[in-house]
Write an enzyme that holds these catalytic residues in place. Structure first.
Site, PDB file in Angstrom:
ATOM      1  N   LYS A   1      38.155 -32.836  18.254  1.00 48.63           N
ATOM      2  CA  LYS A   1      36.959 -32.275  17.919  1.00 48.63           C
ATOM      3  C   LYS A   1      36.726 -30.978  17.120  1.00 48.63           C
ATOM      4  CE  LYS A   1      35.348 -35.955  20.205  1.00 48.63           C
ATOM      5  NZ  LYS A   1      36.682 -36.565  20.094  1.00 48.63           N
TER       6      LYS A   1
HETATM    7  C1  PLP Z   1      32.070 -40.960  21.215  1.00 51.38           C
HETATM    8  C2  PLP Z   1      33.146 -40.401  22.377  1.00 51.38           C
HETATM    9  N1  PLP Z   1      32.580 -40.247  23.791  1.00 51.38           N
HETATM   10  C3  PLP Z   1      33.350 -39.644  24.503  1.00 51.38           C
HETATM   11  C4  PLP Z   1      34.587 -39.227  24.401  1.00 51.38           C
HETATM   12  C5  PLP Z   1      35.225 -38.635  25.344  1.00 51.38           C
HETATM   13  O1  PLP Z   1      35.633 -37.183  25.108  1.00 51.38           O
HETATM   14  P1  PLP Z   1      36.776 -36.496  26.035  1.00 51.38           P
HETATM   15  O2  PLP Z   1      38.120 -36.825  25.391  1.00 51.38           O
HETATM   16  O3  PLP Z   1      36.457 -34.916  25.737  1.00 51.38           O
HETATM   17  O4  PLP Z   1      36.869 -37.012  27.308  1.00 51.38           O
HETATM   18  C6  PLP Z   1      34.876 -39.245  23.019  1.00 51.38           C
HETATM   19  C7  PLP Z   1      36.265 -38.718  22.559  1.00 51.38           C
HETATM   20  O5  PLP Z   1      36.697 -38.860  21.445  1.00 51.38           O
HETATM   21  C8  PLP Z   1      34.223 -39.764  22.009  1.00 51.38           C
HETATM   22  O6  PLP Z   1      34.338 -39.886  20.689  1.00 51.38           O
END
Ligand code: PLP
Length: 376
Positions: free
Chosen positions: A181
Site C-alpha cells: 500500500k
Molecule cells: C481491497 C482489499 N481489502 C482488504 C485487504 C487486506 O489488507 P491487509 O493485508 O492489511 O489485511 C487488501 C489487501 O491487499 C485489499 O486490497
C-alpha cells in the site's frame, strides 16, 4: 528488474522504530494514540482506531455493526480475498455483485437485484484507490436500511466529491498499511468513523474486550481491575508500527504527488494504444493510483499472460488484474461464475504495471517502450 511495487522507507522510519523500541511501550501505547490522532486529523473524521491489518479492521467493523450468522453482506468479487473472508469470519455470507467495467467498482444497479430480507450491509471496495459510486450506493442503503462499510484498504489519499475517503461516507471505513500500500507500517490497519459509540466498541473489541486499556491501567493512581464482558480479539497495533506510520503519514503528500504524475505519464503514453484501456476516473473522483491497471480490449486471458511473460523476460514485473474471489475454492459456485460476467472479463484481461514512489522517468519510459515493442 523493475518491480511492480516497492515501499519507500527512509532513515526517519528507522529512527522512529528504534525510538519506540527503546521507550518501554512497544504495543498499543502512546505512539499508537499519536498515529490515530494524526490519521483522523489528516482524514477529517472524528475517530481513527488502529488495528493489526485491514483484514482485522474489516472483521471488527462488521462485528461492531452487529453483523453475524444468518446475515448477507453484498460485496464485489473483484477484490482481494480478505474482503469476503472478513464477512465469513463474522459468520455472515458474502453475496457477490458485478462491477462497472469502466471503474472496476460495484455497479449500483446490480446491488439492488441482490437484496433479500437477510441483507444487512454493503461492503464497498474503493478498488485500487478509485472511489466507488457512493451517492448511488448510499441512496440504496437508505432505501433498504442497510449498513455501509467501506473497504478503503487501497484508498488512502483518494477523494470523492472533494473529500478524502475515510471521513467516512458509510458508517466505518477500513484502511491497510501492508507494504503493497502507499503508506506502510509493515502490517497494520485503521478504522475511521464519526460515531463515538462505535469507536468505543472498536477500541474495546481490539484488545480482548477489556474494560480498561493498558494505558489507563498504567496511569491509574489506584489499583484498577478490568472486566471482560464479551468475547474480544487481539487486533492490536504495535508502537513500532505506529511510529513508522507517523513518519509515513508526513510523507503522504509527496507519495501521492509522484504517483499521480507517473500515472499521468502512463495515460499520455498509452491512451493511443487501440488494444488497451487506461484507467478512467469519473469527474467527481480523484485517484491515488495505488495501482495502475490497464485492460486489454481482446477478451482472451492468453494474450494478457503472453504480454506479462514478454515483459518479465525484459526485466519488468507486472501483475494479473485484481483477483475474482468467486473463482477461489472457498467461494466457488456456478451461481457466481454465471452472473459475474464483467468481473470475469476484468480479472481475465487486465494487468497492473509497475508504479512506485522511487520509480524514475527512465524506468517508466522503459516500461512504455517495451509495451510499444510488444504491440508492434
Ligand atoms: C481491497 C482489499 N481489502 C482488504 C485487504 C487486506 O489488507 P491487509 O493485508 O492489511 O489485511 C487488501 C489487501 O491487499 C485489499 O486490497
Amino acid at each position: 528488474m523493475i518491480p511492480v511495487a516497492r515501499p519507500f522507507i527512509g532513515t526517519e522510519e528507522e529512527h522512529a522504530v528504534v525510538e519506540a523500541l527503546r521507550s518501554g511501550w512497544i504495543t498499543q501505547g502512546p505512539r499508537v494514540a499519536e498515529f490515530e490522532k494524526a490519521f483522523s486529523t489528516y482524514i477529517g473524521c472524528a475517530h481513527a482506531v488502529a488495528v493489526s491489518s485491514c483484514t482485522t479492521a474489516l472483521h471488527l467493523a462488521l462485528i461492531a455493526s452487529g453483523i453475524g450468522a444468518g446475515d448477507e453482506v453484498i460485496c464485489p468479487s473483484l477484490s482481494f480475498i480478505a474482503t469476503a473472508n472478513s464477512i465469513t469470519y463474522a459468520g455472515a455470507t458474502p453475496v457477490f455483485c458485478d462491477i462497472d467495467l469502466a471503474t472496476y467498482n460495484l455497479d449500483p444497479s446490480e446491488i439492488v437485484k441482490l437484496i433479500t430480507p437477510r441483507t444487512k450491509a454493503i461492503l464497498v471496495v474503493h478498488q485500487i484507490g478509485l472511489a466507488a459510486e457512493m451517492n448511488a450506493i448510499l441512496a440504496i442503503s437508505r432505501e433498504y436500511g442497510l449498513t455501509v462499510i467501506e473497504d478503503a484498504a487501497c484508498a488512502i489519499g483518494s477523494e470523492y466529491e472533494g473529500s478524502l475517503i475515510g471521513k467516512p461516507l458509510g458508517t466505518l471505513a477500513c484502511f491497510s498499511f501492508h507494504p503493497r500500500k502507499i503508506l506502510t507500517t509493515g502490517e497494520g490497519g485503521m478504522i475511521t468513523t464519526n460515531d463515538p459509540s462505535l469507536a468505543d466498541k472498536l477500541r474495546k473489541l481490539r484488545q480482548h474486550a477489556m474494560s480498561l486499556s493498558d494505558v489507563a491501567r498504567h496511569n491509574a493512581k489506584q489499583v484498577a481491575t478490568e472486566t471482560y464482558d464479551e468475547v474480544g480479539y487481539n487486533f492490536r497495533m504495535t508502537d513500532m508500527q505506529a511510529a513508522m506510520g507517523i513518519v509515513q503519514l508526513n510523507r503522504l503528500q509527496d507519495f501521492l504527488q509522484r504517483r499521480r504524475s507517473l500515472a499521468l505519464r502512463y495515460d499520455e503514453a498509452l491512451d493511443s494504444f487501440p488494444w488497451l484501456e487506461t484507467p478512467r476516473v469519473p469527474r467527481n473522483c480523484r485517484h491515488n493510483y495505488q495501482s495502475y491497471m490497464i485492460r486489454l480490449i481482446d477478451s482472451s486471458s492468453i494474450k494478457r499472460d503472453l504480454i506479462m511473460q514478454e515483459m518479465l523476460e525484459k526485466n519488468i514485473s507486472t501483475r494479473r488484474a485484481i483477483m475474482a474471489i468467486h473463482r477461489e475454492a472457498p467461494y466457488r459456485s456456478a451461481r457466481w461464475e454465471n452472473t459475474l460476467s464483467r468481473t470475469n472479463l476484468a480479472t481475465d484481461t487486465a494487468l497492473i504495471l509497475p508504479l512506485f514512489h522511487q520509480m524514475t522517468d527512465a524506468d517508466q519510459d522503459y516500461v512504455i517502450e517495451t509495451l510499444y515493442s510488444i504491440a508492434r
